[in-house]
Design a protein around this motif. Structure first.
Motif, mmCIF file in Angstrom:
data_model
loop_
_atom_site.group_PDB
_atom_site.id
_atom_site.type_symbol
_atom_site.label_atom_id
_atom_site.label_comp_id
_atom_site.label_asym_id
_atom_site.label_seq_id
_atom_site.Cartn_x
_atom_site.Cartn_y
_atom_site.Cartn_z
ATOM 1 N N LEU A 30 0.681 -2.334 0.254
ATOM 2 C CA LEU A 30 0.433 -2.654 1.651
ATOM 3 C C LEU A 30 -0.843 -3.476 1.739
ATOM 4 C CD1 LEU A 30 1.289 -2.079 4.646
ATOM 5 C CD2 LEU A 30 -0.326 -0.148 4.556
ATOM 6 N N TYR A 31 -0.735 -4.680 2.257
ATOM 7 C CA TYR A 31 -1.885 -5.553 2.461
ATOM 8 C C TYR A 31 -2.227 -5.507 3.943
ATOM 9 C CZ TYR A 31 -0.519 -7.267 -2.123
ATOM 10 O OH TYR A 31 -0.179 -7.356 -3.456
ATOM 11 N N ALA A 67 2.464 2.722 8.448
ATOM 12 C CA ALA A 67 3.264 2.086 7.402
ATOM 13 C C ALA A 67 3.779 3.087 6.367
ATOM 14 C CB ALA A 67 2.442 0.999 6.712
ATOM 15 N N GLY A 68 3.397 4.368 6.501
ATOM 16 C CA GLY A 68 3.871 5.382 5.568
ATOM 17 C C GLY A 68 3.064 5.473 4.283
ATOM 18 N N TYR A 69 1.841 5.006 4.314
ATOM 19 C CA TYR A 69 0.948 5.071 3.151
ATOM 20 C C TYR A 69 -0.153 6.091 3.416
ATOM 21 C CZ TYR A 69 3.005 0.867 1.060
ATOM 22 O OH TYR A 69 3.866 -0.034 0.472
ATOM 23 N N ASP A 70 -0.962 6.366 2.389
ATOM 24 C CA ASP A 70 -2.075 7.310 2.493
ATOM 25 C C ASP A 70 -3.389 6.605 2.195
ATOM 26 O OD1 ASP A 70 -0.621 9.757 2.976
ATOM 27 O OD2 ASP A 70 0.049 9.644 0.892
ATOM 28 N N CYS A 71 -4.424 6.954 2.944
ATOM 29 C CA CYS A 71 -5.753 6.375 2.716
ATOM 30 C C CYS A 71 -6.266 6.651 1.308
ATOM 31 C CB CYS A 71 -6.753 6.893 3.755
ATOM 32 S SG CYS A 71 -6.470 6.249 5.411
ATOM 33 N N LYS A 72 -5.847 7.761 0.710
ATOM 34 C CA LYS A 72 -6.307 8.073 -0.649
ATOM 35 C C LYS A 72 -5.885 7.008 -1.649
ATOM 36 C CE LYS A 72 -2.387 10.880 -2.085
ATOM 37 N NZ LYS A 72 -1.905 12.191 -2.468
ATOM 38 N N LEU A 124 -12.637 -4.289 8.466
ATOM 39 C CA LEU A 124 -12.224 -3.683 7.209
ATOM 40 C C LEU A 124 -10.846 -4.202 6.821
ATOM 41 C CD1 LEU A 124 -13.138 0.027 8.085
ATOM 42 C CD2 LEU A 124 -14.600 -1.704 7.014
ATOM 43 N N GLU A 125 -10.734 -4.711 5.599
ATOM 44 C CA GLU A 125 -9.476 -5.246 5.086
ATOM 45 C C GLU A 125 -9.117 -4.470 3.819
ATOM 46 O OE1 GLU A 125 -8.371 -9.775 4.363
ATOM 47 O OE2 GLU A 125 -9.783 -9.017 2.867
ATOM 48 N N ALA A 126 -7.939 -3.858 3.787
ATOM 49 C CA ALA A 126 -7.596 -2.969 2.679
ATOM 50 C C ALA A 126 -6.290 -3.350 1.996
ATOM 51 C CB ALA A 126 -7.475 -1.529 3.198
ATOM 52 N N THR A 127 -6.222 -2.969 0.704
ATOM 53 C CA THR A 127 -4.979 -3.010 -0.053
ATOM 54 C C THR A 127 -4.695 -1.563 -0.454
ATOM 55 O OG1 THR A 127 -5.526 -5.200 -0.925
ATOM 56 C CG2 THR A 127 -3.805 -3.963 -2.067
ATOM 57 N N VAL A 128 -3.471 -1.126 -0.150
ATOM 58 C CA VAL A 128 -3.066 0.267 -0.378
ATOM 59 C C VAL A 128 -1.784 0.255 -1.214
ATOM 60 C CG1 VAL A 128 -2.704 2.489 0.753
ATOM 61 C CG2 VAL A 128 -3.874 0.671 2.008
ATOM 62 N N VAL A 129 -1.657 1.206 -2.140
ATOM 63 C CA VAL A 129 -0.478 1.263 -2.999
ATOM 64 C C VAL A 129 0.232 2.612 -2.877
ATOM 65 C CG1 VAL A 129 -1.372 -0.403 -4.660
ATOM 66 C CG2 VAL A 129 -1.847 2.021 -4.984
#
Length: 130
Positions: A30-31, A67-72, A124-129
């Motif tokens: 997730l970008y 989006a169904g992702y987790d901050c961790k 804040l701009e994040a990439t999440v997997v």
């Protein structure tokens, strides 16, 4: 998903980030667009840096959860601010507990920029997997 952290030094541990994160066997990435202190109605905050940082974090969490992702699983976080001098005195007291709350291990880049949209002070701009 497999995640491995690389820290050739120890000093970054006190600043709640890592030098590099390798991720293998990812099932999704997730970008996130830059999240700032923008209200639900689309208006930009005129609040102080502390309030804007807290709202930016809340907005980022909302996007990630929606989006169904987790901050961790944030592996990359870019922070843009219009004033490092204004952000840094309050940054780690807010940032460190947030990172610890989610058990995050993310690479971080902090950049001071000339301006952000309208009255915004931090983004804040994040990439999440997954």
């Amino acid at each position: 998903m497999e995640k491995q952290v690389f820290n050739p030094w120890k000093w970054q541990d006190q600043r709640s980030y890592v030098q590099a994160v390798e991720v293998k066997n990812v099932t999704g990435t997730l970008y996130c667009a830059g999240q700032a202190a923008v209200n639900a109605d689309g208006t930009s905050s005129t609040a102080d840096m502390r309030t804007q940082l807290l709202q930016a974090i809340d907005n980022l969490e909302t996007v990630i959860k929606t989006a169904g992702y987790d901050c961790k699983n944030i592996v990359r976080l870019n922070i843009y601010t219009t004033s490092s001098a204004e952000l840094l005195p309050i940054f780690f007291e807010i940032f460190k507990p947030w990172v610890e709350k989610h058990g995050m291990q993310q690479a971080v880049t902090l950049m001071e920029v000339k301006s952000l949209f309208e009255t915004l002070k931090v983004e804040l701009e994040a990439t999440v997997v997954k």
